[in-house]
Design a protein around this motif. Structure first.
Motif, short mmCIF file in Angstrom:
data_model
loop_
_atom_site.label_atom_id
_atom_site.label_comp_id
_atom_site.label_asym_id
_atom_site.label_seq_id
_atom_site.Cartn_x
_atom_site.Cartn_y
_atom_site.Cartn_z
N ILE A 60 0.92 -1.10 -0.14
CA ILE A 60 0.04 0.11 -0.03
C ILE A 60 0.82 1.11 -0.08
N ALA A 61 1.97 1.43 0.80
CA ALA A 61 2.75 2.43 0.84
C ALA A 61 3.34 2.44 -0.54
N VAL A 62 3.77 1.44 -1.18
CA VAL A 62 4.53 1.85 -2.54
C VAL A 62 3.57 2.21 -3.58
N GLY A 63 2.25 1.77 -3.75
CA GLY A 63 1.31 1.83 -4.51
C GLY A 63 0.89 3.55 -4.35
N LEU A 64 0.76 4.02 -3.25
CA LEU A 64 0.42 5.17 -2.99
C LEU A 64 1.54 6.28 -3.31
N ALA A 65 2.58 5.71 -3.06
CA ALA A 65 3.84 6.60 -3.58
C ALA A 65 3.91 6.53 -5.02
N SER A 66 3.68 5.79 -5.67
CA SER A 66 3.82 5.50 -6.91
C SER A 66 2.65 6.39 -7.57
N VAL A 67 1.42 6.45 -7.24
CA VAL A 67 0.26 7.34 -7.88
C VAL A 67 0.53 8.68 -7.46
N LEU A 68 0.90 8.95 -6.49
CA LEU A 68 1.55 10.60 -5.91
C LEU A 68 2.56 11.11 -6.76
N ALA A 127 10.81 22.43 3.39
CA ALA A 127 11.85 22.22 2.51
C ALA A 127 12.53 20.88 2.76
N GLU A 128 12.59 20.23 3.99
CA GLU A 128 13.20 19.01 4.26
C GLU A 128 12.35 17.85 4.08
N ARG A 129 11.31 17.98 3.61
CA ARG A 129 10.43 17.00 2.97
C ARG A 129 11.05 16.42 1.75
N PRO A 130 11.07 15.00 1.42
CA PRO A 130 11.43 14.45 0.21
C PRO A 130 10.38 14.67 -0.93
N SER A 131 10.67 14.62 -2.08
CA SER A 131 9.72 14.66 -3.21
C SER A 131 8.97 13.21 -3.30
N MET A 132 7.83 13.02 -3.62
CA MET A 132 7.30 11.81 -3.80
C MET A 132 8.21 10.88 -4.89
N ARG A 133 8.60 11.19 -5.72
CA ARG A 133 9.66 10.46 -6.45
C ARG A 133 10.67 10.07 -5.76
N ARG A 134 11.43 10.77 -4.92
CA ARG A 134 12.41 10.24 -3.88
C ARG A 134 11.81 9.49 -2.89
N VAL A 135 10.58 9.45 -2.42
CA VAL A 135 10.19 8.50 -1.64
C VAL A 135 9.93 7.04 -2.14
N LEU A 136 9.61 7.00 -3.49
CA LEU A 136 9.28 5.79 -4.11
C LEU A 136 10.62 5.07 -4.44
N GLN A 137 11.40 6.05 -4.70
CA GLN A 137 12.92 5.29 -4.82
C GLN A 137 13.42 4.74 -3.68
N ILE A 138 13.04 5.39 -2.34
CA ILE A 138 13.40 4.79 -1.40
C ILE A 138 12.95 3.39 -0.97
N LEU A 139 11.46 3.39 -1.21
CA LEU A 139 10.66 2.21 -0.91
C LEU A 139 11.24 1.15 -1.63
N ILE A 140 11.53 1.29 -3.08
CA ILE A 140 11.78 0.18 -3.82
C ILE A 140 13.49 0.00 -3.91
N SER A 141 14.10 0.57 -3.09
CA SER A 141 15.63 0.37 -2.75
C SER A 141 16.62 1.06 -3.82
#
Length: 684
Positions: free
Chosen positions: A463-471, A620-634
């Motif tokens: 669910i975390a990965v899917g939500l990061a992907s769509v955002l 300013a310290e929050r990552p972008s959603m693209r960065r979040v997705l990259q972190i989740l999929i290592s």
């Protein structure tokens, strides 16, 4: 416009004109009176529903009907302004209102905050949830104008509440002028029984009286008596209505009937016409004979018709032209819309959707959202199931609805609730979506284990990965960037394989990628709103990132964004709680205890830290959603999260108006869940 309607309009104009010509000028305003013994659907023509309010089975609901704690606010307002003051005679009307209400909760320990009857100069009164009773906007405390009687069910010490069961008179502030305890007369506001209230203001006595009873007849003795002159507060036109709110509770507020009337104005009379001449200039005339009077009347009538006739014709011609042009433009907009989405979602007929939902029957209701009510639809011809959203703003924003839907209809992503079709017919705005068999994430995440299977750890990670992907898709891959603005577990649906599907774009806004942040009234749900969004009302992709972070912490911890601590009954913010454990080096203790350790500790720690990095108070310290997705999929290294939660700060690059500089911004603190502004009116 149909010929019949046009004929009716012309007849109405003729009647108004003839009345204007034949009647003398009136000096006194008319009294107002209305009576709703119940609230059938046609009653909505005279009422405005704001926020979380709704109409169901002839009863008005002011806050969400839910069995899980929530924070919300809603208002119901009578559409027509009420005149309380006659300037010529310097008279203020008295008024009397009677209404039957019910306050209940599915959980006897989950009450707050209450409801209020109010008179307000505006017809868009919707305040913040919690102790503000949906009456006061917490970010503009000095700008609220109202006269209200509150029926409060929670102690708010900063408003000087005497108890969790009191009635009070409020004027421009929630600090009551005077309060009374209903239990003195044996009435418990939270008992779940129908209570009738009578509020009488007698201008000649400068006195306001409030009566309460479980019975339908008025008690002899008032519960609350206030000696006060309201004439200074009623010189403008006022709107009458009700508001209510909750904060982390399941309290329900219902209005079953309502009557209202003003009285005490002097009888209508012709305006005086004083003479500016001396006595010597007035000559005596013999009595006027009847024939001469009739002759004068005919001359005056002929002169009036000679002037009014052409004017009336011009008005009708202009009105007809306006209606014709407007109808042509509406048809053109609708045709353009149909042409634009022709290759995408299909157009359903109203009859088809009505049949599939059994006439939008209450038994088919799946839930309520910002857009409106969601129904389960069975299409017999195809044997398929869908979800139909029925807008609660059917008569407004049609053009905006069509324009925005034409863009949202193009969105295509495996983690979006896909739009199947739409219907704009009979004054209704209807959207048809894929049906999600596993419902919303919040229902599955917080249901008791005995009621169903626990959401497993692999599903939670997915669910975390899917939500990061769509955002990531909405923020960076669409032709126009989409800011969702209401990301929360109740807006995340789960398909048959427990894949996340983001839905409910009722608060979404579209913008070009090079545009500045959207500036608007703060909208969304308490607990998911970023601090800078509360402060400035500027929605950006980083405000969505913050909401995502809160959702991720919910998924990992199995706790709501704001919960009441059973030990000391204080409200606990999820982000603060997890950050506190992180500062102690025990962040893994935040993991959902119901999982019983059936997860990889490293995966849990990484997910919790990712949630904190997204929910950083500094945007300013929050990552972008693209960065979040990259972190989740290592594919990227995790963001470093400081042990101590950063202090609340705002970027000086955000534009500030004079109003921003003098607002009550100091009252907004990250740890205080009450100071949350609410949207005045939710629109698609």
């Amino acid at each position: 416009m149909a010929p019949r309607n046009l004929r009716s309009l012309l007849l109405s104009l003729s009647f108004i004109l003839s009345t204007f010509l034949s009647c003398p000028d009136l000096a006194s305003p008319a009294s107002t009176s209305f009576n709703f013994t119940s609230f059938p659907s046609p009653a909505l023509r005279n009422l405005t529903l704001l926020g979380d309010s709704y109409l169901r089975s002839g009863v008005l609901g002011l806050t969400r009907d839910t069995d899980v704690p929530s924070s919300c606010s809603g208002s119901v307002i009578y559409d027509r302004p009420i005149e309380f003051f006659d300037q010529e005679s310097n008279t203020t009307a008295s008024f009397s209102t009677t209404f039957a209400f019910l306050i209940d909760s599915v959980n006897p320990a989950s009450f707050g905050d209450g409801l209020a009857f109010f008179l307000s100069p505006g017809n868009e009164t919707l305040g913040s949830p919690g102790g503000y009773l949906g009456l006061v906007n917490s970010s503009q405390l000095t700008k609220n104008t109202f006269v209200a009687v509150e029926f409060d069910t929670r102690v708010d010490s900063h408003f000087g509440d005497p108890s969790e069961n009191h009635v009070g008179l409020d004027i421009d502030s929630l600090v009551s002028i005077k309060t009374a305890d209903p239990m003195v007369q044996g009435v418990d506001l939270k008992c779940g029984k129908l209570i009738t209230a009578w509020i009488d203001y007698k201008n000649d006595q400068k006195k306001l009286l409030v009566f309460l009873s479980y019975q339908s007849f008025k008690p002899q003795d008032p519960l609350l008596t206030v000696d006060i002159d309201l004439s200074e507060y009623l010189k403008q036109m006022r709107y009458a209505g009700f508001s209510a709110s909750t904060e982390g509770s399941t309290e329900l507020h219902l209005i079953q009937s309502w009557s209202f009337q003003t009285f005490g104005f002097l009888p209508a009379r012709p305006k005086s016409r004083p003479h500016n001449v001396s006595d010597s200039s007035v000559t005596n005339k013999p009595p006027i004979s009847v024939p001469e009077s009739e002759s004068k009347l005919h001359r005056r009538l002929g002169l009036g018709l000679g002037i009014a006739g052409p004017a009336f014709f011009c008005v009708v011609l202009a009105l007809f032209g306006y209606i014709t042009v407007k109808k042509w433009r509406d048809i053109k907009i609708e045709k353009n819309f149909k042409a634009e989405v022709f290759a995408g979602p299909r157009e359903f007929s109203y009859k088809e959707l009505k049949m599939a939902t059994k006439g939008f029957h209450a038994s088919r209701i799946l839930g309520h959202g910002a857009f409106g009510t969601v129904y389960k639809a069975f299409f017999i011809s195809s044997g398929t199931i869908a979800a139909v959203k029925r807008s609660k703003h059917s008569h407004e924003g049609k053009t905006e609805f069509l324009a925005e839907l034409s863009i949202i209809a193009r969105l295509r992503h495996k983690n979006l609730v896909q739009l199947q079709g739409w219907c704009v017919e009979k004054g209704e705005l209807l959207l048809v979506y894929d049906f999600m068999p596993n419902g919303s994430l919040d229902n599955l995440l917080y249901q008791e284990v005995e009621q169903g299977s626990l959401l497993k750890w692999p599903h939670r990670l997915n669910i975390a990965v899917g939500l990061a992907s769509v955002l990531t898709y909405l923020h960076q891959e669409c032709e126009q960037q989409v800011i969702h603005r209401d990301i929360k577990t109740s807006n995340i649906m789960l398909d048959g394989n427990f894949n996340a599907r983001l839905g409910d774009f009722g608060l979404a806004r579209l913008m070009d990628h090079d545009e500045s942040p959207v500036s608007t009234l703060t909208a969304g749900t308490m607990g998911y709103l970023a601090p800078e969004y509360l402060q400035y009302g500027k929605a950006t992709e980083k405000t969505d990132v913050f909401s995502y972070g809160v959702v991720i912490l919910e998924v990992a911890c199995g706790r709501r964004p704001i919960e009441r601590d059973p030990a000391d009954q204080k409200m606990v913010n999820l982000v603060d709680w997890v950050w506190g454990l992180h500062s102690q080096g025990n962040i893994i203790e935040a993991a959902d205890k119901r999982l019983s350790g059936t997860f990889k500790e490293e995966e849990m720690r990484n997910l919790l830290l990712l949630g904190l990095s997204c929910a950083n108070p500094d945007s300013a310290e929050r990552p972008s959603m693209r960065r979040v997705l990259q972190i989740l999929i290592s594919e990227a290294e995790p963001v470093l999260v400081p042990r101590m939660k950063p202090s609340l700060s705002f970027s000086s690059s955000l534009p500030l108006s004079l109003e921003d500089l003098v607002s009550d911004s100091d009252d907004i603190k990250w740890s205080c869940p009450r100071n949350v502004p609410n949207q005045s009116r939710l629109k698609c």
